[in-house]
Design an enzyme around this catalytic site. Structure first.
Site, PDB file in Angstrom:
ATOM      1  N   ASP A  75       0.825  -1.209   0.000  1.00 42.23           N
ATOM      2  CA  ASP A  75       0.000   0.000   0.000  1.00 42.23           C
ATOM      3  C   ASP A  75       0.866   1.270   0.000  1.00 42.23           C
ATOM      4  O   ASP A  75       1.830   1.364   0.771  1.00 42.23           O
ATOM      5  CB  ASP A  75      -0.875  -0.019   1.256  1.00 42.23           C
TER       6      ASP A  75
ATOM      7  N   GLU B  74       2.086  -0.218  -4.660  1.00 40.12           N
ATOM      8  CA  GLU B  74       1.151   0.822  -5.076  1.00 40.12           C
ATOM      9  C   GLU B  74       1.893   2.145  -4.961  1.00 40.12           C
ATOM     10  O   GLU B  74       2.343   2.522  -3.886  1.00 40.12           O
ATOM     11  CB  GLU B  74      -0.092   0.831  -4.180  1.00 40.12           C
TER      12      GLU B  74
ATOM     13  N   HIS C 270     -10.190  -1.644  -5.847  1.00 39.71           N
ATOM     14  CA  HIS C 270     -11.172  -1.235  -4.830  1.00 39.71           C
ATOM     15  C   HIS C 270     -11.211   0.272  -4.627  1.00 39.71           C
ATOM     16  O   HIS C 270     -12.044   0.747  -3.861  1.00 39.71           O
ATOM     17  CB  HIS C 270     -10.839  -1.943  -3.512  1.00 39.71           C
ATOM     18  N   ASP C 271     -10.308   1.019  -5.246  1.00 44.61           N
ATOM     19  CA  ASP C 271     -10.291   2.485  -5.125  1.00 44.61           C
ATOM     20  C   ASP C 271     -10.820   3.172  -6.377  1.00 44.61           C
ATOM     21  O   ASP C 271     -10.883   4.400  -6.430  1.00 44.61           O
ATOM     22  CB  ASP C 271      -8.857   2.997  -4.914  1.00 44.61           C
TER      23      ASP C 271
HETATM   24  O1  ISL Z   1      -8.317   6.160  -3.635  1.00 45.59           O
HETATM   25  C1  ISL Z   1      -7.652   7.031  -4.120  1.00 45.59           C
HETATM   26  C2  ISL Z   1      -8.211   7.949  -5.042  1.00 45.59           C
HETATM   27  O2  ISL Z   1      -9.534   7.833  -4.931  1.00 45.59           O
HETATM   28  C3  ISL Z   1      -6.243   7.170  -3.862  1.00 45.59           C
HETATM   29  O3  ISL Z   1      -5.849   8.459  -3.580  1.00 45.59           O
HETATM   30  C4  ISL Z   1      -5.867   6.268  -2.740  1.00 45.59           C
HETATM   31  O4  ISL Z   1      -6.212   6.816  -1.521  1.00 45.59           O
HETATM   32  C5  ISL Z   1      -4.404   6.021  -2.820  1.00 45.59           C
HETATM   33  O5  ISL Z   1      -4.194   5.396  -4.044  1.00 45.59           O
HETATM   34  C6  ISL Z   1      -3.945   5.100  -1.730  1.00 45.59           C
HETATM   35  O6  ISL Z   1      -4.698   3.942  -1.675  1.00 45.59           O
HETATM   36  C7  ISL Z   1      -4.379   2.984  -0.757  1.00 45.59           C
HETATM   37  O7  ISL Z   1      -4.136   3.497   0.537  1.00 45.59           O
HETATM   38  C8  ISL Z   1      -5.242   4.102   1.202  1.00 45.59           C
HETATM   39  C9  ISL Z   1      -6.493   3.233   1.149  1.00 45.59           C
HETATM   40  O8  ISL Z   1      -7.603   4.002   1.534  1.00 45.59           O
HETATM   41  C10 ISL Z   1      -6.741   2.671  -0.227  1.00 45.59           C
HETATM   42  O9  ISL Z   1      -7.855   1.820  -0.224  1.00 45.59           O
HETATM   43  C11 ISL Z   1      -5.488   1.968  -0.643  1.00 45.59           C
HETATM   44  O10 ISL Z   1      -5.618   1.298  -1.865  1.00 45.59           O
HETATM   45  C12 ISL Z   1      -4.812   4.315   2.615  1.00 45.59           C
HETATM   46  O11 ISL Z   1      -4.299   3.122   3.147  1.00 45.59           O
END
Ligand code: ISL
Ligand code: CA
Length: 561
Positions: free
Chosen positions: A202, A259, A335-336
Site C-alpha cells: 500500500d 502501489e 477497490h479504489d
Molecule cells: O483512492 C484514491 C483515489 O480515490 C487514492 O488516492 C488512494 O487513496 C491512494 O491510491 C492510496 O490507496 C491505498 O491506501 C489508502 C487506502 O484508503 C486505499 O484503499 C489503498 O488502496 C490508505 O491506506
C-alpha cells in the site's frame, strides 16, 4: 527475453478480492475468508494464477482494513487465523497463489505501537510515528490529507501534532527510525514463513518523507498542499526498499507489487528494476488520472470524459519505457476506482458486454501483469442507486464534509454526480453471484447496499452464457499462458492521433499480433491492410466485418512474418 528468462509472475494473471464484499459465509452481511474459500473453484475456472487479498487484519475499519491495529491477527469479522491457513492451503491445492496487502506507511491509531507512542513524549515508541510541535499555534506545515482536510492532528495530552496522510485514525509510521523498519520486516518474515506468495504494498512510494517536512504549494481555493506532490518518492525510498529486499523479499520466491501514487517513469524504473533489487512491479496511476479536473482544489472529483489519444499516449509511454528494463502492472479497476465499463466503456444495456470485452482485450494483450478486480470479469457497473445515506467510504464522506460543507467549493448534487462517476464505493458493492436474494452474497442485510442491477448482471447468468464477459476473460487469460508473445513481444502503437480506435501491435521474431479496439458507439471504417493469412484470434463479434468496425468492436489477429 527468451522463454527461460520469463519469471512466473510475468505470465501470471491476478484476481483481486475485496473480502468484505466477496462472499458472506456466516450470515452477518460481511464477506469473510470462508466465503472466499467456497469460491476458489470459480477463480480457478476463470484461470487466474494469483489472488490479491485486500487487508484481512485486525482493524477498527475507519478505512475498511487499511487502518491496521494488529498486523498478525485476522479481523474477527473475516474469521480466524485457522480460516486463513485453510484458505491458503486450499488455494495452493488448486495451484493458486495468495498475495497479501501490506499497509505499512501507517498503522491504525488503535495499534499498540501508537497507543504507546501517544502516551507520553518520552515513551520509547514515541519516535515510531511523526510528531511535531505546533508552529505559531498551528499545524507544523500545510500538507493536506488524501481524504481532504489537514494531514495533522493535535494531541491535547502531549501538546504535539501527529502526521496522518490519510484518515486521522491512520497515523504515519516513521520509516526514518531503524526500529520501525526492523519491526515491519520481522512481521513480514512471519507471514512469509506461513507460506504466502507475495505482497501488494500500500502507498509504498510515500514511506520516505522529505527532510524538514517543508510546506508545499497550495492551489488557488484549496486550504492545503497536495501531500502527493510533497511526499511521493522521497529521498530514502529506494534505500528502504532495498533493505526490505535483503531482509525479507529474498527469503522466498515472492511476487511484489508496490502501489505507487505519483510515480513517474524514472522512479518506476528503479522500483520495478529488472535486476530485482527492489520490487517486481508497481501500480502507476497516470492513466487513472487523465480525466481529472482542471481545478486542483477538487482533486479527483470530476466527470470529464477521457480523451482516447491521451490514454494511448500515456499507456504507450509506460509500455515503451519499461520494456526490457522494468515490468508493468496492467489494470483498469481496483477497490479504489470506479467500474471500468462505466468510466471507459459504456454501461448502457446495448453496449455493456461489448465494451467490457473490448476494454479487457485492449489491456490484456499489453506487456505486464494484468489484474482483474472482482466483478470486472462479469462487467459489473457503477452503482448509481447509492445515495448520500448509503455510502460507507471515508473518502466520499470527507469530500462532502470538507469540499461541500466547510469550504463550499462545490454543491452536494454536483459532488454526487462525481461520486457516481469516480467514487470508491462503486467498486465495493457486494459481488453479484445470482439473481436471488442479495445476489447470493448474503442472506441478511449486506454491509453496503447492492447495485440494483444484479438481477441481470451476475455470475450465474455469465456462466450460463457462452458469449459472456466471463468467458472472454477466460480466453484472454489462456492466451497469456499459451502465447509467449503476449509476455515478450515488442509493443508498437498504431495511429496515435486516432480519437476512436486504440490499435497496437505486439511484435515477435516469427509472428506479430495486431490488436484493434474501437471506442466508438457507431460503426466506423479503418483499413489496417491485413494480409490474407491473418488469423483472427479473438473478437467480441460473431463474424469479421473487415474494414467496418462496429460499436466497441475489438479483434486480435495473429500474423506470421
Ligand atoms: O483512492 C484514491 C483515489 O480515490 C487514492 O488516492 C488512494 O487513496 C491512494 O491510491 C492510496 O490507496 C491505498 O491506501 C489508502 C487506502 O484508503 C486505499 O484503499 C489503498 O488502496 C490508505 O491506506
Ligand atoms: Ca460474514
Amino acid at each position: 527475453m527468451t522463454e527461460n528468462q520469463i519469471k512466473w509472475w510475468q505470465k501470471a494473471v491476478v484476481y483481486q478480492i475485496y473480502p468484505r464484499s466477496f462472499q458472506d459465509a456466516n450470515h452477518d452481511g460481511i464477506g469473510d475468508l470462508k466465503g472466499i474459500e467456497s469460491r476458489l473453484d470459480y477463480v480457478k475456472k476463470l484461470g487466474a494464477d494469483v489472488i490479491w487479498l485486500n487487508p484481512v487484519y485486525a482493524s477498527p475499519n475507519e478505512d475498511n482494513g487499511y487502518d491496521i491495529s494488529d498486523y498478525e491477527a485476522i479481523n474477527p469479522e473475516f474469521g480466524t487465523m485457522e480460516d486463513f491457513e485453510s484458505l491458503l492451503s486450499e488455494a495452493h491445492a488448486r495451484g493458486i497463489k495468495i498475495v497479501m496487502d501490506l499497509v505499512v506507511n501507517h498503522s491504525s491509531s488503535k495499534h499498540q505501537w501508537f497507543i504507546e507512542s501517544k502516551s507520553s513524549k518520552d515513551n520509547d515508541k514515541r519516535d515510531f510515528y511523526i510528531w511535531r510541535d505546533p508552529v505559531d499555534g498551528h499545524e507544523p506545515n500545510n500538507w493536506g490529507s488524501f481524504f481532504s482536510g489537514p494531514a495533522w492532528k493535535f494531541d491535547e495530552a502531549t501538546g504535539q501534532y501527529y502526521l496522518h496522510l490519510f484518515a486521522e485514525g491512520q497515523p504515519d509510521l516513521n520509516w526514518a527510525n531503524p526500529e520501525v523498519r526492523q519491526s515491519v520486516f520481522d512481521m513480514m518474515n512471519r507471514w512469509v514463513d506461513k507460506g504466502i506468495d507475495g505482497f501488494r504494498m500500500d502507498v509504498i512510494s510515500l514511506l520516505s518523507k522529505p527532510d524538514g517536512l517543508p510546506d508545499g504549494p497550495v492551489p488557488t481555493d484549496a486550504h492545503y498542499a497536495s501531500s502527493n506532490d510533497m511526499v511521493a518518492n522521497g529521498p530514502k525510498i529506494h534505500d528502504y526498499l532495498q533493505e526490505m529486499r535483503e531482509k525479507v523479499l529474498n527469503n522466498a520466491d515472492l511476487m511484489t507489487v508496490g502501489e505507487a501514487s505519483n510515480v513517474d517513469i524514472k522512479n518506476a524504473k528503479r522500483y520495478a528494476a529488472k535486476d530485482g533489487s527492489e520490487l517486481n512491479m508497481v501500480f502507476q496511476f497516470e492513466h487513472m488520472e487523465l480525466d481529472e479536473n482542471a481545478d486542483p482544489a477538487l482533486g479527483k472529483w470530476d466527470n470529464t470524459p477521457l480523451p482516447l489519444t491521451k490514454l494511448k499516449e500515456n499507456l504507450s509511454k509506460w509500455q515503451n519505457e519499461l520494456a526490457g528494463v522494468a515490468w508493468n502492472s496492467l489494470y483498469w479497476e481496483n477497490h479504489d476506482q470506479p467500474r471500468a465499463v462505466s468510466r471507459f466503456g459504456s454501461d448502457a444495456p446495448e453496449f455493456r458486454v461489448k465494451s467490457a470485452k473490448m476494454l479487457a482485450t485492449m489491456l490484456h494483450f499489453m506487456q505486464g501483469t494484468p489484474y482483474i478486480y472482482q466483478g470486472e470479469e462479469i462487467g459489473m457497473t457503477n452503482a448509481y442507486n447509492l445515495g448520500w445515506d448509503d455510502f460507507n467510504d471515508i473518502e466520499i464522506k470527507n469530500a462532502r464534509k470538507y469540499l461541500v460543507e466547510r469550504d463550499q467549493l462545490i454543491d452536494a448534487d454536483t459532488l454526487l454526480d462525481y461520486v457516481h462517476y469516480k467514487g470508491r464505493d462503486n467498486a465495493r458493492t457486494p459481488m453479484q453471484w445470482t439473481d436471488g436474494k442479495n445476489a447470493g452474497f448474503t442472506d441478511v442485510d449486506p454491509w453496503l447496499k447492492l447495485n440494483d442491477n444484479y438481477k441481470e448482471i451476475n455470475v450465474d447468468a455469465a456462466l450460463a452464457d457462452e458469449d459472456s464477459v466471463f468467458y472472454h476473460y477466460q480466453k484472454l487469460i489462456a492466451f497469456r499462458h499459451d502465447l509467449d508473445i503476449v509476455t515478450t513481444g515488442r509493443y508498437e502503437l498504431l495511429d496515435p492521433e486516432d480519437e476512436q480506435v486504440y490499435a497496437y501491435k505486439r511484435v515477435g521474431d516469427q509472428e506479430e499480433l495486431l490488436v484493434i479496439n474501437s471506442f466508438a458507439k457507431e460503426t466506423i471504417e479503418r483499413d489496417f491492410a491485413l494480409p490474407d493469412e491473418a488469423e483472427l484470434l479473438i473478437s467480441n463479434y460473431q463474424d469479421d466485418a473487415g474494414k467496418d468496425l462496429r460499436p466497441y468492436e475489438s479483434k486480435v489477429y495473429r500474423i506470421q512474418k
